[in-house]
Design a protein around this motif. Structure first.
Motif, mmCIF file in Angstrom:
data_model
loop_
_atom_site.group_PDB
_atom_site.id
_atom_site.type_symbol
_atom_site.label_atom_id
_atom_site.label_comp_id
_atom_site.label_asym_id
_atom_site.label_seq_id
_atom_site.Cartn_x
_atom_site.Cartn_y
_atom_site.Cartn_z
ATOM 1 N N THR A 244 0.857 -1.174 0.000
ATOM 2 C CA THR A 244 0.000 0.000 0.000
ATOM 3 C C THR A 244 0.899 1.230 0.000
ATOM 4 O O THR A 244 2.084 1.154 0.348
ATOM 5 C CB THR A 244 -0.918 0.047 1.233
ATOM 6 N N ILE A 245 0.343 2.359 -0.401
ATOM 7 C CA ILE A 245 1.129 3.590 -0.419
ATOM 8 C C ILE A 245 1.665 3.892 0.972
ATOM 9 O O ILE A 245 2.843 4.215 1.160
ATOM 10 C CB ILE A 245 0.285 4.762 -0.954
ATOM 11 N N ALA A 246 0.786 3.765 1.987
ATOM 12 C CA ALA A 246 1.224 4.016 3.362
ATOM 13 C C ALA A 246 2.285 3.012 3.793
ATOM 14 O O ALA A 246 3.252 3.362 4.475
ATOM 15 C CB ALA A 246 0.026 3.969 4.306
ATOM 16 N N GLY A 247 2.106 1.752 3.387
ATOM 17 C CA GLY A 247 3.060 0.719 3.773
ATOM 18 C C GLY A 247 4.433 0.925 3.147
ATOM 19 O O GLY A 247 5.463 0.743 3.805
ATOM 20 N N VAL A 248 4.452 1.315 1.866
ATOM 21 C CA VAL A 248 5.720 1.549 1.188
ATOM 22 C C VAL A 248 6.432 2.759 1.791
ATOM 23 O O VAL A 248 7.650 2.744 2.005
ATOM 24 C CB VAL A 248 5.495 1.731 -0.321
ATOM 25 N N ARG A 249 5.680 3.808 2.074
ATOM 26 C CA ARG A 249 6.297 4.973 2.705
ATOM 27 C C ARG A 249 6.834 4.616 4.090
ATOM 28 O O ARG A 249 7.898 5.072 4.500
ATOM 29 C CB ARG A 249 5.266 6.109 2.797
ATOM 30 N N PHE A 250 6.110 3.761 4.807
ATOM 31 C CA PHE A 250 6.575 3.333 6.123
ATOM 32 C C PHE A 250 7.889 2.577 6.014
ATOM 33 O O PHE A 250 8.776 2.731 6.866
ATOM 34 C CB PHE A 250 5.521 2.461 6.807
ATOM 35 N N LEU A 251 8.053 1.752 4.971
ATOM 36 C CA LEU A 251 9.304 1.024 4.791
ATOM 37 C C LEU A 251 10.474 1.987 4.600
ATOM 38 O O LEU A 251 11.589 1.732 5.075
ATOM 39 C CB LEU A 251 9.198 0.088 3.587
ATOM 40 N N GLU A 252 10.233 3.086 3.896
ATOM 41 C CA GLU A 252 11.286 4.082 3.738
ATOM 42 C C GLU A 252 11.646 4.688 5.091
ATOM 43 O O GLU A 252 12.822 4.879 5.410
ATOM 44 C CB GLU A 252 10.818 5.185 2.783
ATOM 45 N N ILE A 253 10.613 5.005 5.878
ATOM 46 C CA ILE A 253 10.857 5.581 7.194
ATOM 47 C C ILE A 253 11.565 4.573 8.097
ATOM 48 O O ILE A 253 12.436 4.932 8.896
ATOM 49 C CB ILE A 253 9.527 6.046 7.823
ATOM 50 N N LEU A 254 11.212 3.293 7.951
ATOM 51 C CA LEU A 254 11.820 2.243 8.766
ATOM 52 C C LEU A 254 13.322 2.150 8.522
ATOM 53 O O LEU A 254 14.079 1.796 9.432
ATOM 54 C CB LEU A 254 11.149 0.903 8.459
ATOM 55 N N SER A 255 13.751 2.481 7.327
ATOM 56 C CA SER A 255 15.183 2.445 7.039
ATOM 57 C C SER A 255 15.934 3.539 7.788
ATOM 58 O O SER A 255 17.147 3.446 7.990
ATOM 59 C CB SER A 255 15.423 2.599 5.534
ATOM 60 N N ALA A 302 1.392 10.196 2.743
ATOM 61 C CA ALA A 302 1.519 10.358 1.299
ATOM 62 C C ALA A 302 2.095 11.717 0.902
ATOM 63 O O ALA A 302 2.342 11.957 -0.281
ATOM 64 C CB ALA A 302 0.159 10.165 0.633
ATOM 65 N N LEU A 303 2.324 12.605 1.867
ATOM 66 C CA LEU A 303 2.861 13.926 1.561
ATOM 67 C C LEU A 303 4.309 13.838 1.086
ATOM 68 O O LEU A 303 5.025 12.887 1.397
ATOM 69 C CB LEU A 303 2.790 14.820 2.809
ATOM 70 N N ASP A 304 4.723 14.847 0.323
ATOM 71 C CA ASP A 304 6.126 14.925 -0.075
ATOM 72 C C ASP A 304 6.995 15.242 1.138
ATOM 73 O O ASP A 304 6.530 15.794 2.135
ATOM 74 C CB ASP A 304 6.318 16.022 -1.128
ATOM 75 N N ASP A 305 8.261 14.887 1.034
ATOM 76 C CA ASP A 305 9.253 15.234 2.056
ATOM 77 C C ASP A 305 8.946 14.625 3.428
ATOM 78 O O ASP A 305 9.248 15.224 4.463
ATOM 79 C CB ASP A 305 9.387 16.760 2.195
ATOM 80 N N ILE A 306 8.342 13.449 3.444
ATOM 81 C CA ILE A 306 8.136 12.719 4.699
ATOM 82 C C ILE A 306 9.190 11.617 4.745
ATOM 83 O O ILE A 306 9.059 10.566 4.117
ATOM 84 C CB ILE A 306 6.711 12.126 4.786
ATOM 85 N N TYR A 307 10.277 11.883 5.435
ATOM 86 C CA TYR A 307 11.384 10.949 5.497
ATOM 87 C C TYR A 307 11.528 10.294 6.869
ATOM 88 O O TYR A 307 12.312 9.366 7.036
ATOM 89 C CB TYR A 307 12.695 11.666 5.139
ATOM 90 N N SER A 308 10.806 10.824 7.850
ATOM 91 C CA SER A 308 10.836 10.260 9.201
ATOM 92 C C SER A 308 9.500 10.566 9.869
ATOM 93 O O SER A 308 8.705 11.352 9.353
ATOM 94 C CB SER A 308 11.981 10.865 10.025
ATOM 95 N N LYS A 310 9.080 12.244 12.447
ATOM 96 C CA LYS A 310 9.106 13.637 12.876
ATOM 97 C C LYS A 310 8.679 14.600 11.777
ATOM 98 O O LYS A 310 8.318 15.748 12.060
ATOM 99 C CB LYS A 310 10.509 14.009 13.362
ATOM 100 N N ASP A 311 8.701 14.147 10.526
ATOM 101 C CA ASP A 311 8.278 15.001 9.420
ATOM 102 C C ASP A 311 6.764 15.066 9.273
ATOM 103 O O ASP A 311 6.252 15.923 8.547
ATOM 104 C CB ASP A 311 8.887 14.502 8.102
ATOM 105 N N LEU A 312 6.045 14.153 9.909
ATOM 106 C CA LEU A 312 4.584 14.171 9.840
ATOM 107 C C LEU A 312 4.052 15.421 10.533
ATOM 108 O O LEU A 312 4.485 15.744 11.643
ATOM 109 C CB LEU A 312 3.991 12.929 10.499
ATOM 110 N N PRO A 313 3.114 16.147 9.925
ATOM 111 C CA PRO A 313 2.549 17.323 10.598
ATOM 112 C C PRO A 313 2.002 17.010 11.983
ATOM 113 O O PRO A 313 2.141 17.822 12.905
ATOM 114 C CB PRO A 313 1.432 17.759 9.635
ATOM 115 N N ALA A 314 1.396 15.835 12.151
ATOM 116 C CA ALA A 314 0.784 15.481 13.430
ATOM 117 C C ALA A 314 1.814 15.209 14.519
ATOM 118 O O ALA A 314 1.447 15.127 15.697
ATOM 119 C CB ALA A 314 -0.128 14.262 13.270
ATOM 120 N N TYR A 315 3.084 15.061 14.140
ATOM 121 C CA TYR A 315 4.114 14.842 15.166
ATOM 122 C C TYR A 315 4.165 15.992 16.149
ATOM 123 O O TYR A 315 4.495 15.807 17.325
ATOM 124 C CB TYR A 315 5.481 14.651 14.498
#
Length: 321
Positions: A244-255, A302-308, A310-315
């Motif tokens: 899923t889009i959320a799952g793939v983005r999470f894998l990037e963050i997991l790295s 799904a936003l751009d520039d979410i690499y961790s 901490k980058d989530l607005p809700a953080y």
């Protein structure tokens, strides 16, 4: 509002719509999602074809098979090139999993990315954690419950493992172990991580200190279990590889963050409480609030520039105090 304020607590059976239900399971992998439906439409069955139609259909399927296979090889090669040559942290490396994968259907499924060795190792470790059921007979799990109490109420005496005092934390009854319903030991680990890492935010949510609260409040501990469960479903962690889009983005963050799942749990809990206050919700709306929390979290991932995390607005909700 202080921790001594008495509230009428919602039973766990009311939260997930399954009153007085008991099941024996072995962790998240053996459960259906308790709150959010995930029905899949398989399409009608084809019947009544003549032989020429069947042969034509077979040739079309063979052509489609090779087309998909060739596209998949190109996609995987492009992803490998981004990871190895350009680096997994580069802009192109982060973009390729989304542009190379094709969305399919309402669930936003995309082609699974090629994992780096670090991503693969951390995903396997996370799946190992998800596969551990909560077992109240294990000393390790008993000690974890005791640790959660000490973190939640550092100035209070530790109660017995079966005591009505546990209800104050938002467990259904006097024995917290009965509320996991196979939900997994990781949900308790998530709560402990929250209490240790974001102590003030944890205490404020536990004691419902913010906003005008409903007379019927969601139960804190049980809500945490449901949040852990929702994240497993949303991030597609029951699949061999999230697609899923959320799952793939999470894998990037997991790295970038080995504790990404635990950190995301903390953010999600804050999001749920904010949604709860915004909707002026009562316990009958818990499912609705959890669904809207999931939708908001999917949008932020799904936003751009979410690499961790901490980058989530809700953080920022964790740091607002």
């Amino acid at each position: 509002m202080t921790s001594q304020t008495l509230r009428r607590r919602l039973h766990h059976g009311d939260v997930d719509g399954r009153r007085n239900e008991h099941s024996e399971t072995s962790g998240f992998d053996s459960l259906d999602e308790p709150l959010l439906g995930n029905g899949v439409y398989d399409g009608p069955h084809s019947e009544g074809y003549l032989l020429p139609e069947i042969l034509d259909d077979g040739r079309r399927k063979e052509h489609l098979h090779w087309t998909i296979l060739f596209s998949h090889i190109i996609s995987q090669w492009a992803q490998w090139l981004a990871n190895i040559v350009l680096g997994s942290g580069s802009f192109i490396g982060r973009l390729l999993p989304f542009v190379s994968g094709t969305q399919n259907g309402p669930n936003g499924k995309i082609s699974p990315p090629l994992l780096s060795p670090l991503q693969d190792a951390r995903l396997k470790y996370l799946k190992q954690r998800l596969a551990v059921p909560f077992d109240g007979s294990f000393l390790e799990h008993q000690d974890a419950l005791k640790q959660l109490w000490r973190l939640a109420y550092p100035d209070r005496e530790l109660p017995a493992l079966k005591s009505d005092l546990w209800k104050e934390m938002g467990w259904q009854g006097s024995d917290p172990s009965t509320d996991f319903r196979g939900g997994g030991f990781i949900s308790l680990e998530n709560l402990i991580f929250f209490a240790k890492t974001f102590t003030e935010a944890f205490q404020n949510l536990l004691h419902k200190r913010d906003g005008n609260r409903s007379e019927w409040e969601y139960p804190f501990a049980v809500a945490g279990i449901n949040i852990s469960f929702m994240l497993v479903q949303m991030l597609d962690l029951q699949s061999a590889k999230p697609n899923t889009i959320a799952g793939v983005r999470f894998l990037e963050i997991l790295s970038e963050d080995e504790m990404a799942f635990d950190n995301l749990f903390c953010v999600t809990f804050e999001m749920l409480d904010a949604q709860w206050l915004a909707k002026q919700a009562s316990y009958m709306q818990f499912n609705e609030v959890l669904k809207s929390t999931r939708a908001q979290l999917e949008r932020e991932l799904a936003l751009d520039d979410i690499y961790s995390i901490k980058d989530l607005p809700a953080y920022n909700l964790l740091l607002k105090r």
